[in-house]
Design a protein around this motif. Sequence first.
Motif, short mmCIF file in Angstrom:
data_model
loop_
_atom_site.label_atom_id
_atom_site.label_comp_id
_atom_site.label_asym_id
_atom_site.label_seq_id
_atom_site.Cartn_x
_atom_site.Cartn_y
_atom_site.Cartn_z
N THR A 149 0.82 -1.21 0.00
CA THR A 149 0.00 0.00 0.00
C THR A 149 0.86 1.26 0.00
O THR A 149 2.02 1.23 0.41
N ILE A 150 0.25 2.35 -0.43
CA ILE A 150 0.94 3.64 -0.39
C ILE A 150 1.29 3.95 1.07
O ILE A 150 0.47 3.78 1.96
N GLY A 151 2.53 4.35 1.27
CA GLY A 151 3.02 4.65 2.61
C GLY A 151 3.77 3.50 3.25
O GLY A 151 4.47 3.68 4.24
N GLN A 152 3.66 2.30 2.68
CA GLN A 152 4.33 1.14 3.26
C GLN A 152 5.82 1.17 2.95
O GLN A 152 6.24 1.51 1.84
N VAL A 153 6.63 0.79 3.94
CA VAL A 153 8.07 0.70 3.75
C VAL A 153 8.39 -0.73 3.28
O VAL A 153 7.94 -1.71 3.88
N PHE B 144 5.01 5.51 -2.90
CA PHE B 144 4.21 6.73 -3.03
C PHE B 144 3.22 6.67 -4.18
O PHE B 144 2.37 7.55 -4.31
N ASP B 145 3.27 5.61 -4.99
CA ASP B 145 2.28 5.43 -6.06
C ASP B 145 2.36 3.99 -6.54
O ASP B 145 3.37 3.31 -6.33
N PRO C 46 1.38 -5.50 -10.46
CA PRO C 46 1.57 -4.12 -9.99
C PRO C 46 3.05 -3.72 -9.98
O PRO C 46 3.93 -4.55 -9.71
N TYR C 47 3.28 -2.45 -10.28
CA TYR C 47 4.61 -1.84 -10.19
C TYR C 47 4.49 -0.64 -9.26
O TYR C 47 3.52 0.11 -9.33
N TYR C 48 5.49 -0.47 -8.42
CA TYR C 48 5.44 0.54 -7.37
C TYR C 48 6.49 1.62 -7.59
O TYR C 48 7.63 1.33 -7.95
N HIS C 49 6.08 2.86 -7.31
CA HIS C 49 6.99 4.00 -7.31
C HIS C 49 7.45 4.19 -5.87
O HIS C 49 6.62 4.30 -4.96
N LEU C 50 8.76 4.21 -5.67
CA LEU C 50 9.32 4.33 -4.33
C LEU C 50 10.19 5.55 -4.18
O LEU C 50 10.94 5.90 -5.09
N PHE C 51 10.12 6.18 -3.01
CA PHE C 51 11.17 7.08 -2.58
C PHE C 51 12.18 6.13 -1.94
O PHE C 51 11.96 5.59 -0.86
N ALA C 52 13.28 5.87 -2.66
CA ALA C 52 14.21 4.81 -2.28
C ALA C 52 15.52 5.37 -1.73
O ALA C 52 15.88 6.52 -1.98
N ASP D 49 12.15 13.59 -0.09
CA ASP D 49 10.77 13.86 -0.49
C ASP D 49 9.73 13.22 0.43
O ASP D 49 8.54 13.52 0.31
N VAL D 50 10.14 12.35 1.33
CA VAL D 50 9.19 11.68 2.22
C VAL D 50 8.35 12.68 3.02
O VAL D 50 7.12 12.57 3.06
#
Length: 114
Positions: free
Chosen positions: A14-18, A31-32, A58-64, A93-94
């Motif tokens: 989910t969005i927000g999950q680490v 984040f998406d 699904p593909y996830y956008h991460l602040f990595a 950006d978090v």
Amino acid sequence: MHKDLPITKRPLFTIGQVVRHRYFPFRGVIFDVDAEFANSEEWWESIPAEIRPAKEQPYYHLFAENEDSSYEAYVSQQNLVPDDSDEPVNHPDVPELFGSLERGHYQLTAFPRH
């Protein structure tokens, strides 16, 4: 493609999950999410064929982040696992999208724009 990993079209994160990458040394906060692959064909083909993930997931956008830097990553569901460390993600950006970190999830405070 990794044959040993089950592929599902249902989002598992989910969005927000680490999360962290299953094979490479980085982690991040989602984040998406795209229901299936939505990047360029050139990007997908740049992944070595023996580890290239399926597009139909699904593909996830991460602040990595890794030990050296912070960046944005685009990762297939099959290559992510939950990060249970409860350590914050130090991507700059978090704070723009998220508030506090609670049990491996950041609380969303703004809508993502990418």
